[in-house]
Design a protein around this motif. Sequence first.
Motif, short mmCIF file in Angstrom:
data_model
loop_
_atom_site.label_atom_id
_atom_site.label_comp_id
_atom_site.label_asym_id
_atom_site.label_seq_id
_atom_site.Cartn_x
_atom_site.Cartn_y
_atom_site.Cartn_z
N TYR A 1 0.90 -0.82 -0.08
CA TYR A 1 -0.21 0.04 -0.32
C TYR A 1 1.10 1.01 0.26
CZ TYR A 1 -3.20 3.49 1.80
OH TYR A 1 -3.92 4.99 1.76
N THR A 2 1.86 1.25 0.47
CA THR A 2 2.79 2.59 0.60
C THR A 2 3.78 2.18 -0.60
OG1 THR A 2 4.18 1.49 2.21
CG2 THR A 2 2.69 2.67 2.92
N HIS A 3 4.00 1.54 -0.97
CA HIS A 3 5.05 1.98 -2.25
C HIS A 3 4.58 2.48 -3.42
CE1 HIS A 3 6.56 -2.82 -0.54
NE2 HIS A 3 6.60 -0.91 0.04
N GLU A 4 5.65 2.93 -4.06
CA GLU A 4 5.39 3.73 -5.14
C GLU A 4 5.52 3.10 -6.79
OE1 GLU A 4 4.90 7.13 -4.99
OE2 GLU A 4 4.96 7.34 -2.90
N GLY A 5 4.81 3.26 -7.34
CA GLY A 5 5.09 2.23 -8.61
C GLY A 5 3.85 2.13 -8.80
N VAL A 6 3.19 2.04 -10.05
CA VAL A 6 2.80 1.00 -10.05
C VAL A 6 2.61 -0.58 -10.23
CG1 VAL A 6 0.74 -0.05 -12.74
CG2 VAL A 6 1.59 2.53 -12.31
N TRP A 7 4.15 -1.03 -10.65
CA TRP A 7 4.17 -2.45 -10.44
C TRP A 7 4.73 -3.11 -9.33
CZ3 TRP A 7 4.98 -7.15 -11.82
CH2 TRP A 7 6.13 -7.65 -11.76
N ASN A 8 5.04 -2.43 -8.63
CA ASN A 8 4.67 -2.29 -6.84
C ASN A 8 3.79 -2.64 -6.01
OD1 ASN A 8 7.86 -2.69 -6.98
ND2 ASN A 8 8.31 -0.73 -6.43
#
Length: 306
Positions: A120-127
């Motif tokens: 939830y707190t990660h950046e980027g579409v993949w992550n």
Amino acid sequence: MFEMQKIKALVLDAVNGKGQIEESFKYGMVIEITRIVHIVLFLIFGFMHILPACLYHLCSIFWYSIAKQMVTKGKYMRSFYMSYIEIMLNTYIMTYLFGRECGFYLYNMLIVPLAFYLSYTHEGVWNRFLKPFLMGGLSFLEFVIMYMGADNFSGLFALTGGRLNFFYILNTFIVFASMVLFVTCFVAEINGRQHKLQQQNEELEKLANYDPLTGLQNRRSMRQKIKLCRFEHKEFALILADIDDFKMVNDTYGHDCGDMILRNVARIIMDTCTDGCFGSRWGGEEFLILVPGQLEDGVHIAEEIR
């Protein structure tokens, strides 16, 4: 050891909307819960004298001890990948040993909410989206394979009667309780971020509408108040006031002294402007005060301020 007091705090935060969860606590919680589950299962299978299951859970405890070290070093995603691999492997091995009816395949259901929560707190579409979808899809595929493929397979160590029901109820309880905990953490974290965003918006609104030196409303805010009164056809009076010889005060005693005078005058205006009156710093040493009502009301307030 994982602090159970923090779980209680998370529940309260989820209700109050002030949840703040650190990454180290979040990933450490996942590792510690799964390790505790394996310790419990190790003790149960040890009591039942089922050596292969004991060895597997002993290896899993060691595996999660390494994963906990990854969390300590700040390698959070690596620790989650280790958990993901172990859960997938646990489903296969335990189903192979004891069959489908014991319910070990249910642990696959944990991966989907867990993957999305930790991403939830990660950046980027993949992550943030694609990787959780991929991990959840693989988990669902294994769930289907274990459920359908092991339909008539009772396992190498067939359990019947009370033991079979015990493991199914135990695994169902663990999965359900873990889901409730993860959802609670997720809600607490979302509420915490919303609370923080609300505080930031309030601070921005204050900066946009109030003069930082005097605490009075600024020109922009006062214009909006006047516009609203005109739109609602409300009667009001305006008082425009300034400080005599203010430039001389600044030149003689310095700007710090001038700021002190501005704050004192603003305090007088705020103490006087009650019952719906609005005071603002119009610019420099000028102040504009909006008084609802008749002209006489404005004159009365002006005389009080003076």
